[in-house]
Design a protein around this motif. Structure first.
Motif, mmCIF file in Angstrom:
data_model
loop_
_atom_site.group_PDB
_atom_site.id
_atom_site.type_symbol
_atom_site.label_atom_id
_atom_site.label_comp_id
_atom_site.label_asym_id
_atom_site.label_seq_id
_atom_site.Cartn_x
_atom_site.Cartn_y
_atom_site.Cartn_z
ATOM 1 N N LYS A 141 27.376 40.854 125.561
ATOM 2 C CA LYS A 141 27.658 42.020 124.914
ATOM 3 C C LYS A 141 27.994 43.141 125.650
ATOM 4 O O LYS A 141 28.930 44.197 125.418
ATOM 5 C CB LYS A 141 26.417 42.410 123.903
ATOM 6 C CG LYS A 141 26.200 41.164 122.805
ATOM 7 C CD LYS A 141 24.943 41.865 122.011
ATOM 8 C CE LYS A 141 24.825 40.518 120.906
ATOM 9 N NZ LYS A 141 23.481 41.005 119.978
ATOM 10 N N VAL A 142 27.091 43.244 126.620
ATOM 11 C CA VAL A 142 27.238 44.309 127.787
ATOM 12 C C VAL A 142 28.669 44.367 128.319
ATOM 13 O O VAL A 142 29.591 45.229 128.481
ATOM 14 C CB VAL A 142 26.034 44.396 128.811
ATOM 15 C CG1 VAL A 142 26.260 45.471 130.010
ATOM 16 C CG2 VAL A 142 24.964 44.504 128.222
ATOM 17 N N LYS A 143 29.004 43.021 128.902
ATOM 18 C CA LYS A 143 30.405 42.927 129.640
ATOM 19 C C LYS A 143 31.528 43.211 128.427
ATOM 20 O O LYS A 143 32.530 43.812 128.925
ATOM 21 C CB LYS A 143 30.557 41.377 130.198
ATOM 22 C CG LYS A 143 29.669 41.152 131.078
ATOM 23 C CD LYS A 143 29.597 39.901 131.651
ATOM 24 C CE LYS A 143 30.959 39.381 132.379
ATOM 25 N NZ LYS A 143 30.988 38.248 132.707
ATOM 26 N N ALA B 68 27.458 50.129 133.641
ATOM 27 C CA ALA B 68 26.769 48.877 132.938
ATOM 28 C C ALA B 68 27.406 47.588 133.569
ATOM 29 O O ALA B 68 26.745 46.642 133.637
ATOM 30 C CB ALA B 68 27.433 49.032 131.645
ATOM 31 N N ARG B 69 28.499 47.689 134.163
ATOM 32 C CA ARG B 69 29.051 46.505 134.969
ATOM 33 C C ARG B 69 28.343 46.247 136.117
ATOM 34 O O ARG B 69 27.740 45.043 136.434
ATOM 35 C CB ARG B 69 30.489 46.801 135.298
ATOM 36 C CG ARG B 69 31.742 46.339 134.486
ATOM 37 C CD ARG B 69 33.026 46.533 134.888
ATOM 38 N NE ARG B 69 33.904 45.844 134.227
ATOM 39 C CZ ARG B 69 35.286 45.949 134.311
ATOM 40 N NH1 ARG B 69 35.687 46.688 135.473
ATOM 41 N NH2 ARG B 69 36.153 45.469 133.355
ATOM 42 N N VAL C 66 22.340 39.038 125.761
ATOM 43 C CA VAL C 66 22.580 40.326 125.990
ATOM 44 C C VAL C 66 23.771 40.455 126.875
ATOM 45 O O VAL C 66 24.652 41.377 126.411
ATOM 46 C CB VAL C 66 21.476 41.230 126.480
ATOM 47 C CG1 VAL C 66 21.713 42.556 126.650
ATOM 48 C CG2 VAL C 66 20.105 41.106 125.486
ATOM 49 N N ALA D 45 27.325 49.859 125.778
ATOM 50 C CA ALA D 45 27.221 48.698 127.046
ATOM 51 C C ALA D 45 25.955 49.158 127.790
ATOM 52 O O ALA D 45 25.251 48.449 128.285
ATOM 53 C CB ALA D 45 28.133 49.077 127.987
ATOM 54 N N ALA E 39 31.489 47.044 128.117
ATOM 55 C CA ALA E 39 31.914 47.693 129.308
ATOM 56 C C ALA E 39 33.625 47.569 129.407
ATOM 57 O O ALA E 39 34.232 48.441 129.847
ATOM 58 C CB ALA E 39 31.151 47.261 130.504
ATOM 59 N N GLU F 22 22.793 48.675 125.796
ATOM 60 C CA GLU F 22 22.646 46.968 125.740
ATOM 61 C C GLU F 22 21.885 46.600 127.095
ATOM 62 O O GLU F 22 21.044 45.903 126.869
ATOM 63 C CB GLU F 22 24.009 46.271 125.304
ATOM 64 C CG GLU F 22 24.554 46.652 124.080
ATOM 65 C CD GLU F 22 23.986 45.535 123.128
ATOM 66 O OE1 GLU F 22 22.933 44.827 123.196
ATOM 67 O OE2 GLU F 22 24.418 45.394 121.880
ATOM 68 N N ALA F 23 22.450 47.230 128.139
ATOM 69 C CA ALA F 23 21.960 46.950 129.513
ATOM 70 C C ALA F 23 20.421 47.209 129.587
ATOM 71 O O ALA F 23 19.780 46.358 130.352
ATOM 72 C CB ALA F 23 22.818 47.576 130.524
ATOM 73 N N ILE G 111 25.044 44.335 135.510
ATOM 74 C CA ILE G 111 25.073 43.028 135.248
ATOM 75 C C ILE G 111 25.513 42.218 136.613
ATOM 76 O O ILE G 111 24.601 41.201 136.931
ATOM 77 C CB ILE G 111 26.371 42.484 134.275
ATOM 78 C CG1 ILE G 111 25.943 43.173 132.823
ATOM 79 C CG2 ILE G 111 26.662 41.181 134.334
ATOM 80 C CD1 ILE G 111 24.895 42.647 132.321
#
Length: 201
Positions: free
Chosen positions: A112-114, A133-134, A109, A92, A117, A95-96, A137
């Protein structure tokens, strides 16, 4: 070793072939020996498969490259062990990182991150990387209040230089420059080699 008397306070031998579980085991034993709080082993989590762990370490080593090599390693680790929480968290975060430097647009993207995570936190709610990571976003979409609330909760549980760096940046973003510098000082006290904290300081 007691530095003032040079006396051996505690020692023990370990089986180096059990590499994956070794650091946590040593930490628990030392904590108990010197009278600190024992660190409970997360019984709900399966120890990493050695091959999955090796792929995870390769992903960490490759994370600074401007390609998807690290992502590939983390994905391989997850395929090898689908409940490897730290691999999801590192996936995560990595990706972020590509939200600013990668070739893919955010709308590809962000999901995928969410997903990575959320899966990491479902397996281990304590993983700082997944929370970070959250937060990234949330800030990307302007939800700074939610990101700040999550950051404060993390700092209450376990302050770290990286989390304090995030708080310093948030304060500077709000125009609270001196407060940001003060928090950066706290981050540098925890980690004198923190480049980000030094920049904000």
């Amino acid at each position: 070793i007691d530095a003032s008397t040079d006396l051996n306070l505690w020692s023990r031998s370990y089986d180096a072939t059990k590499l994956v579980a070794l650091p946590a085991g040593i930490a628990r034993d030392i904590g108990a020996a010197i009278g600190g709080k024992a660190i409970p082993s997360p019984s709900s989590q399966t120890p990493p498969d050695p091959e999955a762990f090796a792929l995870y370490l390769k992903g960490l080593e490759a994370r600074g490259r401007e390609d998807n090599t690290a992502i590939s390693y983390f994905e391989q680790a997850i395929r090898r062990q689908p409940d490897f929480a730290r691999a999801y968290a590192s996936l995560a975060v990595t990706e972020a990182m590509f939200l600013q430097t990668g070739p893919l647009p955010p709308h590809e993207v962000v999901p995928k991150v969410k997903a990575a995570a959320d899966r990491a936190l479902a397996l281990d709610p304590t993983l700082e990387e997944a929370h970070r990571a959250r937060m990234r976003i949330q800030r990307l979409y302007g939800d700074h209040a939610a990101a700040d609330d999550q950051l404060e909760q993390l700092l209450t549980r376990q302050p770290s230089a990286e989390l304090l760096d995030h708080k310093s940046r948030s304060l500077v973003r709000q125009g609270r420059f001196q407060d940001g510098v003060d928090v950066a000082d706290r981050a540098l006290a925890l980690d004198p080699l923190s480049a980000n904290a030094a920049i904000w300081h």
